[in-house]
Design an enzyme around this catalytic site. Structure first.
Site, PDB file in Angstrom:
ATOM      1  N   LYS A   1       3.647 -10.926   6.569  1.00 25.32           N
ATOM      2  CA  LYS A   1       2.390 -10.302   6.954  1.00 25.32           C
ATOM      3  C   LYS A   1       1.240 -11.197   6.509  1.00 25.32           C
ATOM      4  O   LYS A   1       1.294 -11.817   5.446  1.00 25.32           O
ATOM      5  CB  LYS A   1       2.289  -8.921   6.293  1.00 25.32           C
ATOM      6  CG  LYS A   1       1.056  -8.107   6.666  1.00 25.32           C
ATOM      7  CD  LYS A   1       1.110  -6.735   5.991  1.00 25.32           C
ATOM      8  CE  LYS A   1      -0.098  -5.882   6.338  1.00 25.32           C
ATOM      9  NZ  LYS A   1      -0.011  -4.535   5.730  1.00 25.32           N
TER      10      LYS A   1
ATOM     11  N   SER B   1      -0.581  -0.683   8.836  1.00 29.50           N
ATOM     12  CA  SER B   1      -1.219  -1.944   9.162  1.00 29.50           C
ATOM     13  C   SER B   1      -0.241  -3.102   9.361  1.00 29.50           C
ATOM     14  O   SER B   1      -0.600  -4.150   9.886  1.00 29.50           O
ATOM     15  CB  SER B   1      -2.217  -2.308   8.066  1.00 29.50           C
ATOM     16  OG  SER B   1      -1.560  -2.532   6.822  1.00 29.50           O
TER      17      SER B   1
ATOM     18  N   SER C   1       1.751   1.756   5.326  1.00 27.17           N
ATOM     19  CA  SER C   1       1.657   0.608   6.228  1.00 27.17           C
ATOM     20  C   SER C   1       2.949  -0.172   6.427  1.00 27.17           C
ATOM     21  O   SER C   1       2.999  -1.063   7.273  1.00 27.17           O
ATOM     22  CB  SER C   1       0.568  -0.352   5.744  1.00 27.17           C
ATOM     23  OG  SER C   1      -0.702   0.218   5.933  1.00 27.17           O
TER      24      SER C   1
END
Length: 481
Positions: free
Chosen positions: A76, A151, A175
């Site tokens: 990420k 996210s 997330s």
């Protein structure tokens, strides 16, 4: 070659049936073909990836490889990595090349894992749909008209699309778990403090926690073994003996007490989510688990408590982005104060600005007691609820989200979007570990996941239960066309 689970890839690499370069090249080719439409990756560097793969092959040839050497992984965009752009999907850091590496990334590099690239996300991890990215929304690989969740939406999307066998995400209010549910993969948020936050760009420091995302619970357990451990660079890192998170994978579920929170099974859930829960309940019953009703009465308070506390911490953490030392700087300004204002106005997206304003408001004089202090008290009540429940059960089964993935551009208000995190946020308020695993599909063919929540440091127990469910089902093995 890109269909392997992390465990399968590991076995093939260690037995030299495939090479790390062959495997990395196969993924890079698939990424080149599919990522322009998916937008799951926002940074790729083939030369760096292949250099790491060659080094992994040398290590395997010399006989000093770990089980993860040569296995590709995606990160990420919230994790810093030397020499890579670490933008947090924000214009503010679009030109930021990290001079250091996050501890969790370094742990995997030390194992010999190969970096495939950096995945899309909501800007500074603020969002539930991945639509808040400066680089455009990632798509759900099951249906590109739908969001992958957020996210960590890019990480979930690339694993589901088989553009990586595994990825790292971060979980502040759901997330990792919510995008795992929306994309049909497995993801675990560990107990707060179990995984180092050093080098993971801060959103809300008392909530943020890194964790693995992969096809199976077994893969997540293997990755969790590699990334956990005390880190003196992180003041919230816990000093505990290293655990083997694979130790309970073969433990039967007979006699395990599973709590079903009555507040989580109400009319706010779609029929698809209720079906996924029933699928899981049937599997648990068939394997001898004992199901009991528990209560988490403060659930309704978790959303306001979380958004007060997380926004307050975000407003403080994001004050460091001022255009002075790194990141975006406004091109024209009359004085220092104007530079600050213009830089932040240009560099931050609308959702980040909204949360900074909320955070500044609740910390301001006259409102601190009414909002921030009250939210801290609510946080304790939410945590106490879980302890009362765990006095009666070993694990809790709950929905991950009230619906399957919504459409991109769905006309939802910010409050409606915040409410979609109703089942994940309480876990972060309490600092507990929780895992999402696939449990069915919606009528429209989108994956639906459920989550298993455990008490502090019960990751091995959670992973074991999830593995037993996956041994007796095949939702985790389905992949998008």
């Amino acid at each position: 070659m890109t269909q392997y689970t992390l465990k399968q890839a590991s076995v093939l690499l260690q037995s030299k049936q495939i090479s790390a370069v062959e495997l990395a090249s196969a993924y890079l080719a698939a990424i080149a073909e599919k990522n322009p439409a998916l937008n799951g990756y926002i940074t790729i560097d083939q030369d760096k990836t292949l250099a790491e793969a060659r080094a992994a092959d040398e290590r395997i040839a010399q006989g000093n490889a770990s089980a993860l050497t040569g296995v590709p992984v995606a990160y990420k965009d919230i994790f810093c990595q030397t020499g890579w752009r670490s933008a947090c999907a924000s214009k503010m850091l679009d030109n930021f090349i990290s001079p250091y590496t996050a501890t969790v990334v370094q742990n995997l590099l030390d194992e010999g894992m190969v970096t495939l690239g950096r995945t899309n996300m909501d800007e500074f991890a603020m969002g539930s749909t991945n639509e808040n990215s400066f680089y455009g929304a990632a798509k759900n690989p099951w249906n590109p008209e739908h969001v992958p969740g957020g996210s960590s939406g890019g990480s979930a999307a690339v694993v589901a699309a088989r553009l990586a066998p595994a990825a790292l995400g971060s979980d502040t209010g759901g997330s990792i778990r919510q995008p795992a549910s929306h994309c049909g993969i497995t993801g675990i948020k560990p107990t707060y403090g179990t995984v180092s936050r050093f080098g993971m760009v801060a959103y809300a420091s008392s909530f943020d926690q890194a964790g693995p995302m992969a096809q199976t619970a077994e893969d997540c357990a293997i990755l969790l073994n590699a990334i956990t451990g005390f880190d003196p660079k992180d003041s919230t890192s816990l000093e505990r003996e290293k655990e083997d998170y694979t130790r309970d994978l073969n433990q039967p579920l007979k006699g395990v007490k599973i709590g079903l929170p009555k507040e989580y099974f109400g009319e706010g859930n779609s029929a698809d989510v209720l079906t996924a829960l029933q699928n899981t309940i049937d599997l648990l019953k068939a394997q001898g688990a004992e199901l009991i009703e528990v209560s988490l009465p403060q659930t309704k308070l978790s959303i306001p408590a979380y958004y007060v506390l997380a926004s307050a911490e975000a407003g403080t953490n994001l004050s460091r982005y001022d255009g002075v030392r790194y990141g975006h700087r406004a091109a024209q300004f009359a004085d220092l104060e104007e530079m600050y204002g213009k830089t932040r106005a240009e560099g931050f997206g609308s959702e980040v600005k909204r949360r900074i304003m909320i955070g500044t408001y609740v910390l301001s004089h006259g409102y601190y007691d009414a909002y921030y202090l009250k939210a801290q008290k609510l946080r304790r009540l939410v945590a106490d609820d879980f302890q009362t429940a765990f006095a009666r059960c070993d694990l809790i089964l709950a929905p991950t989200a009230p619906t399957a993935a919504p459409k991109i551009g769905a006309d939802a208000s910010p409050v409606e979007t915040y409410l979609s995190d109703i089942y994940t946020i309480a876990v972060n308020l309490a600092g507990l570990p929780a895992l999402t695993l696939p449990a069915g599909f919606s009528g429209g063919g989108l994956p639906v996941g459920v989550q298993l929540v455990g008490n502090y440091f019960a990751e091995a127990k959670i992973l074991g239960a999830a593995h037993q469910i996956q041994l007796n089902s095949d939702w985790h093995g389905k992949r998008p066309e």
